[in-house]
Write an enzyme that holds these catalytic residues in place. Structure first.
Site: not given
Length: 572
Positions: A275, A283, A294, A305, A411, A458
């Protein structure tokens, strides 16, 4: 003779008057054009406006110059003149600031800025509905709405001038660069991917030659095994609003998560989240992100997102995620671009490769795009490692073709529902949908210790990824096919009896699925097929969420506090 002379003089004077009037009109065209703009409803005028109707709840690709063009037809009868307004005449566009005036700020942080420049840090002023909302006039009568297909919002599905090619792994960097130069290309990057057993390179055309011509020529080069375009993929969320309101979560009761958490909480299960960036200091997410990678190699910070997706899975402070004790493997593969947060073939392949090689048991993919041969290859290789993959069905609406990776048979594709068990209006449909889960008006964490209310498939996918973590904690021996079979068999039927293209087998039931996972050592793989149309899970009473919070327990969307109700999240 005198009479004829008088008639001749009268005709000359009339002609002079007509010519004078015409000359004035041509000398001062602004007079007619501005008048036409101000009296668009006058019956005498035939105006063909080219100013698009814009729904403020959708993030379209906007040309700031569109609103400044107009064609104006003026019917004056004597003479009959049709004039086109000069380019400088008409409504002066102030986009994007006027378009999202409450939401834009030049100081808006990356975490809340979409690729279009829109700042998502403040409430929007209207909504076009979804499962439980109401459509605005523009969204219904031709303006862009949350049902606008993905292709309509982003016509370009590939990165211009770029190829992804499988090359001979024995080539050195210097040899790969030389190969690229022979075909007028530059090698941007190449990497060996153990997941698919191949070396993949990313190449760019250095001139203006047709892409297909170059692709075909390069595909025939010695040392090149395959060449394809570098496809784009988009995150599947709708517009979010930042809020500090009631943390009520109707999704908890719908999925029966409090009861499921009495059996399992996702402990010792690793979920890779491919993502945008995650705010692991929030928190709700403290000590939940076990590792970060990354794939973009960027310096971008946390994003709304990715933080929301992680929150739907592992929130454990004011909110409750579907698997609050699971471990998150955060993989940043999506960065802000012109058309919103997006990624590409090469980057997603890097993300899949990292997830598979670093212990992911589940991979959450809350993004969608076209069918991509290399991504399909990566997903099939991931499935061969017995890693469960869950994906958002997409937010392109009922007319969209199946989007990927959700449409891949390996999937688990998830569609979205609202608090009234209605399908999210923008949710993709299709025979590939396995189950549905709440995805409308979902309350989640946002960067900088904030919270957001958002919608999209999502977040439905994220809830199901967490649910799968509960199942794997309960029974670590479960294979991906067995996980799918249990989810389908235990789902609560929605819509028409039996399986359908909107909800799949129905809404996921965490308590029933976790109970079934622990009841048997394994489920026959043959059980993956959908249940008969007459098979339905017995009705049950919805039990409100009971997790200890600083504020009252979860409530249904119809009982939302006044804080969140005036500004419901809109589309994209």
């Amino acid at each position: 003779m005198v009479h004829d002379r008088a008639n001749w003089l009268m005709k000359v004077r009339r002609a002079a008057l007509v010519l004078s009037a015409a000359a004035l009109l041509f000398a001062y065209p602004d007079i007619a054009a501005v008048h036409a703009q101000s009296v668009m409803r006058t019956p005498n005028l035939n105006i063909q406006p080219r100013i698009p109707t814009i729904n403020p709840t959708v993030t379209p690709r906007i040309d700031p110059n569109v609103a400044g063009r107009a064609v104006t037809g003026v019917d004056r009868r004597r003479p009959d003149l049709t004039m086109r307004a000069p380019p400088r005449i008409g409504v002066t566009s102030t986009l994007p600031n006027a378009r999202y005036s409450p939401n834009l700020s030049s100081a808006c942080s990356y975490a809340y800025r979409a690729g279009s420049g829109e700042c998502q840090d403040k409430p929007v002023s209207s909504s076009d509905g979804g499962g439980a909302g109401k459509f605005t006039k523009n969204g219904k009568n031709g303006g862009a709405s949350r049902n606008t297909p993905l292709a309509a919002l982003n016509p370009s599905t590939t990165v211009p001038g770029e190829f992804v090619a499988e090359i001979d792994g024995s080539l050195s960097d210097a040899q790969a660069d030389a190969l690229a130069r022979r075909y007028g290309l530059v090698r941007i990057e190449s990497q060996n991917f153990p997941l698919i057993g191949a070396t993949i390179g990313l190449f760019r055309i250095t001139d203006r030659r047709p892409v297909e011509t170059v692709r075909r020529a390069f595909a025939g080069a010695a040392g090149v095994r395959s060449v394809q375009l570098n496809f784009r993929f988009l995150l599947q969320d709708q517009k979010t609003i930042s809020t500090g309101g009631d943390p009520a979560q109707y999704a908890l009761a719908k999925l029966r998560l409090p009861q499921a958490h009495a059996l399992a909480s996702g402990a010792n299960v690793t979920i890779a989240v491919i993502d945008s960036g995650i705010d692991e200091r929030h928190p709700e997410l403290l000590n939940a992100v076990a590792d970060n990678f990354d794939a973009l190699g960027s310096k971008e910070g946390p994003h709304v997102h990715g933080t929301g997706i992680a929150g739907a899975i592992v929130s454990h402070a004011r909110l409750m995620g579907s698997a609050p004790q699971a471990r998150i493997l955060g993989i940043r593969a999506f960065g802000v671009a012109q058309n919103g947060a997006e990624s590409t073939t090469f980057v997603i392949l890097k993300a899949l490769n990292y997830a598979a090689l670093h212990g992911a048991q589940i991979i959450n993919m809350s993004f969608a795009g076209p069918k991509d041969p290399l991504i399909e290859r990566g997903i099939n290789a991931t499935a061969a490692r017995d890693i469960v993959m869950v994906a958002a069905s997409g937010n392109a609406g009922p007319k969209s073709p199946p989007l990927f990776p959700a449409a891949n048979g390996n999937v688990i594709a998830v569609s979205a529902t609202d608090a009234q068990d209605k399908l999210f209006a923008a949710s993709n449909r299709g025979s590939h949908i396995a189950v549905a889960a709440p995805g409308v008006d979902i309350f989640l964490p946002a960067p900088d210790e904030k919270y957001q209310m958002t919608s999209g498939t999502s977040f439905s996918a994220a809830y199901v990824s967490g649910l799968v973590a509960l199942m794997l904690e309960r029974n670590p021996a479960l294979k991906p096919g067995e996980v799918r079979a249990i989810l389908i068999r235990t789902a609560r039927d929605l819509g028409s009896p039996g399986r359908d293209d909107q909800f799949g087998a129905g809404e996921a039931d965490a308590f029933a699925a976790v109970s079934a996972a622990g009841a048997v050592p394994a489920v026959p793989v043959a059980a993956v097929s959908a249940p008969p149309a007459t098979e339905k899970v017995s009705d049950r009473q919805e039990v409100p969420a009971t997790r200890a919070l600083n504020q009252p327990a979860a409530a249904m969307a119809s009982e939302k506090s006044a804080v969140g109700e005036p500004n419901r999240p809109g589309a994209q």
